[in-house]
Design an enzyme around this catalytic site. Structure first.
Site, PDB file in Angstrom:
ATOM      1  N   ARG A   1      -4.525   4.418   3.284  1.00  0.00           N
ATOM      2  CA  ARG A   1      -3.808   3.297   2.692  1.00  0.00           C
ATOM      3  C   ARG A   1      -4.880   2.442   2.052  1.00  0.00           C
ATOM      4  NH1 ARG A   1      -4.366  -2.484   3.124  1.00  0.00           N
ATOM      5  NH2 ARG A   1      -2.331  -3.473   2.886  1.00  0.00           N
TER       6      ARG A   1
ATOM      7  N   ASP B   1      -6.273  -0.905   0.139  1.00  0.00           N
ATOM      8  CA  ASP B   1      -6.018  -2.339   0.072  1.00  0.00           C
ATOM      9  C   ASP B   1      -6.160  -2.872  -1.354  1.00  0.00           C
ATOM     10  OD1 ASP B   1      -5.532  -4.729   1.718  1.00  0.00           O
ATOM     11  OD2 ASP B   1      -7.525  -5.359   1.063  1.00  0.00           O
TER      12      ASP B   1
ATOM     13  N   GLU C   1      -1.557  -0.412  -1.591  1.00  0.00           N
ATOM     14  CA  GLU C   1      -1.006  -1.731  -1.274  1.00  0.00           C
ATOM     15  C   GLU C   1      -0.756  -2.454  -2.593  1.00  0.00           C
ATOM     16  OE1 GLU C   1      -1.764  -6.103   0.684  1.00  0.00           O
ATOM     17  OE2 GLU C   1      -3.369  -4.960  -0.268  1.00  0.00           O
TER      18      GLU C   1
ATOM     19  N   ASP D   1       0.849  -8.694   7.227  1.00  0.00           N
ATOM     20  CA  ASP D   1       0.652  -9.768   6.250  1.00  0.00           C
ATOM     21  C   ASP D   1       1.846 -10.697   6.096  1.00  0.00           C
ATOM     22  OD1 ASP D   1      -1.983  -9.408   5.395  1.00  0.00           O
ATOM     23  OD2 ASP D   1      -1.437  -7.808   4.018  1.00  0.00           O
TER      24      ASP D   1
END
Length: 587
Positions: A330, A332, A361, A428
């Site tokens: 994943r 960022d 992301e 988040d």
């Protein structure tokens, strides 16, 4: 009258996309609510016959986003080169209106004869297929914030501490979770029905969240060692659980050796061009005078356009696949990194592991990153937003919910939409149950929608136990291991099991219930209280319906004639209780 100005089709986009090397998915949009019949005419673009023979196929209305109706068809063709155009006519009380034809050259009252005026799909190449690994479609993610999860089986001591490195850089822990703690609790994750773990960053960093990397080639000492990660992956694989790591290449931490060198030597540093738009002398303060993630001085932005930085990061991507056997990344802040970097990263990682999964992301539309040359999937924050409005806040009706879900789903081709990382919350944002004000029944409905909708469902640790939290400290709280498992846990576990048993729930496409004329009455009955909703999953001619009632009263409805519903999950096929859902097979 057909509203010509509302008709839209873009070739070589989500409107014309490969499903297989012999199947082309075509879509066209028209003005919402107009009663139309839509046809597609297609043929061999290099046919020796002129004008070329075309085949006619009627398209089905597959969705509506509130502005446009969406029509679609899948063409299975022996042709490797296809050209096509559309025909539209209006259904009136007197019958069908005259046909209007739509091609690359615009609109015409007559069928198109000149193949050069058709829309073109130059070649059905298998290399252009969406290339997400096949296992992604079968995945249910369990998302873990390592510092807050566990340091032993079924527990976390909850201790805050620091570790001083030999280079003088400090690593911090807020709660003391470890990689060994994750390994110890793999049976719990397996029992929940999860078959893939996504770990927030685990590399050596200053903070407890680990998004300020000091060393990409070392595991953070607060979390454990490289051997701990290797052991975690090995034991997870033995249980049929894959592992995805979090890569942070938009920025580093201020303790990253190249940035330390720049802070020390300024423009004379050999690493001065490793960071994006530095201004000398550097002002290491809040806000800094150099580019950084969100103006955080401890997170200087990397210059990913620099081949040396690119090569370093690509090696990081390869290294942890090679050394620890991880199954993907994943990535960022993917939308603030240049596209060529991601193309290089994808090639490097896929060379190391052909079926590695790459998730971006990106909080908004990720089309430009999902063209097959960069990412397989993206984090679908829009999914969480829409579910929050309907299930938790009850601020929109089922009709508006349906429109927004359709707009979200059909922004990508179905192959790409089918591997989006869907979730209700993450590290988040506040916990979904917080927006539900603690109402577990609302959370159960949203969780069911998550597990039944196309895509990769992702469960943030503790959601299954009813964790709440609005602030960062609250929604990243320690895992409540001693809490009694609520019914919500069973919803996640049972639907994960059902997904595993029913291929249609993993790989079927999406279609709102009301779009099928045979089910229109049932759809009206379901949505009349503005809180009922239903959709199909479709695969190889088979169908299953997911039904939801977010209202306070039961909803009863009837099925079309000749349909014999079978209950897959829930209490009834033709009555959905208040705050309940059901899964119904209709073959």
């Amino acid at each position: 009258m057909i509203t010509i100005s509302a008709i839209r089709h873009f070739p070589l986009s989500e409107d014309a996309a490969l499903c297989s090397d012999q199947t082309l998915e075509l879509r066209i949009r028209t003005r919402a609510g107009e009663a139309l019949k839509v046809f597609c005419y297609y043929g061999d673009r290099v046919s020796v016959i002129d004008p070329i023979p075309v085949e006619e196929v009627e398209m089905e209305r597959i969705g509506c986003d509130g502005v446009n109706d969406i029509y679609g068809v899948r063409i299975q063709s022996p042709y490797t080169r296809i050209c096509y155009y559309f025909g539209l006519c209006e259904k009136t009380p007197e019958g069908l209106s005259a046909m209007t034809y739509y091609s690359e050259h615009g609109f015409d009252p007559q069928p198109i004869k000149d193949r050069t005026q058709f829309f073109q799909y130059p070649y059905l190449r298998r290399e252009d297929l969406p290339s997400a690994p096949d296992w992604a479609k079968d995945t249910v993610l369990y998302h873990i914030f390592p510092d807050s999860f566990a340091d032993k089986r079924g527990g976390l001591e909850n201790r805050e501490f620091e570790i001083l490195g030999e280079d003088g850089e400090v690593s911090c822990a807020k709660h003391g979770g470890t990689l060994k703690g994750v390994t110890e609790n793999l049976p719990y994750i397996k029992d929940l029905g999860m078959n893939c773990i996504y770990l927030n960053p685990v590399f050596r960093s200053a903070s407890c969240h680990k998004y300020d990397t000091i060393d990409y080639m070392e595991i953070d000492p607060c979390l454990g060692t490289k051997d701990d990660l290797v052991n975690l992956v090995e034991q997870a694989h033995e249980l049929g659980i894959r592992v995805i790591l979090d890569g942070v290449f938009n920025h580093s931490g201020s303790g990253f050796a190249p940035f330390v060198d720049v802070l020390s030597k300024g423009e004379a540093s050999e690493y001065a061009d490793w960071f994006y738009q530095l201004r000398f002398p550097l002002e290491f303060q809040d806000p800094p005078n150099y580019e950084a993630f969100a103006y955080v001085k401890e997170m200087p932005k990397l210059n990913t356009g620099n081949p040396k930085v690119q090569n370093y990061c690509c090696e990081v991507g390869r290294y942890w696949i090679r050394e620890a056997g991880i199954d993907g990344w994943r990535l960022d802040v993917a939308n603030e990194v240049d596209h060529d970097f991601w193309r290089a990263f994808r090639k490097a990682v896929r060379k190391e592991k052909k079926d590695a999964l790459l998730i971006a992301e990106i909080w908004e539309d990720a089309t430009n990153w999902l063209m097959g040359d960069q990412f397989d999937s993206s984090m679908n924050y829009q999914f969480a937003d829409i579910c929050r409005e309907f299930f938790a806040k009850e601020s929109i009706t089922a009709e508006v919910f349906d429109q927004r879900i359709n707009r979200m789903y059909f922004r990508y081709c179905s192959a790409t939409a089918g591997v989006q990382m869907n979730f209700l919350d993450t590290h988040d944002v506040p916990r979904f149950l917080e927006y539900c004000k603690g109402d577990l029944q609302k959370m159960e409905l949203a969780a069911a929608f998550l597990m039944l909708f196309p895509g990769i469902p992702s469960v943030f640790y503790g959601d299954e136990l009813g964790v709440r939290g609005r602030t960062e400290d609250e929604y990243r709280q320690i895992m409540p291991w001693n809490r009694k498992k609520p019914r919500l846990f069973a919803v996640y576990r049972d639907l994960a099991k059902l997904r595993g048993e029913k291929e249609i729930l993993r790989r079927g496409t999406f279609r709102s219930l009301w779009t099928d004329e045979a089910f229109a009455k049932m759809g009206e009955e379901l949505m009349k209280n503005k809180k009922g909703y239903g959709f199909f999953r479709e695969l190889d001619g088979h169908r299953v319906i997911a039904l939801f009632n977010a209202g306070d009263e039961p909803i009863s409805f009837s099925y079309p004639k000749n349909i014999e519903p079978s209950l897959w999950y829930g209490s009834s096929v033709d009555c959905i209780g208040a705050g309940s859902f059901a899964v119904v097979g209709i073959d």
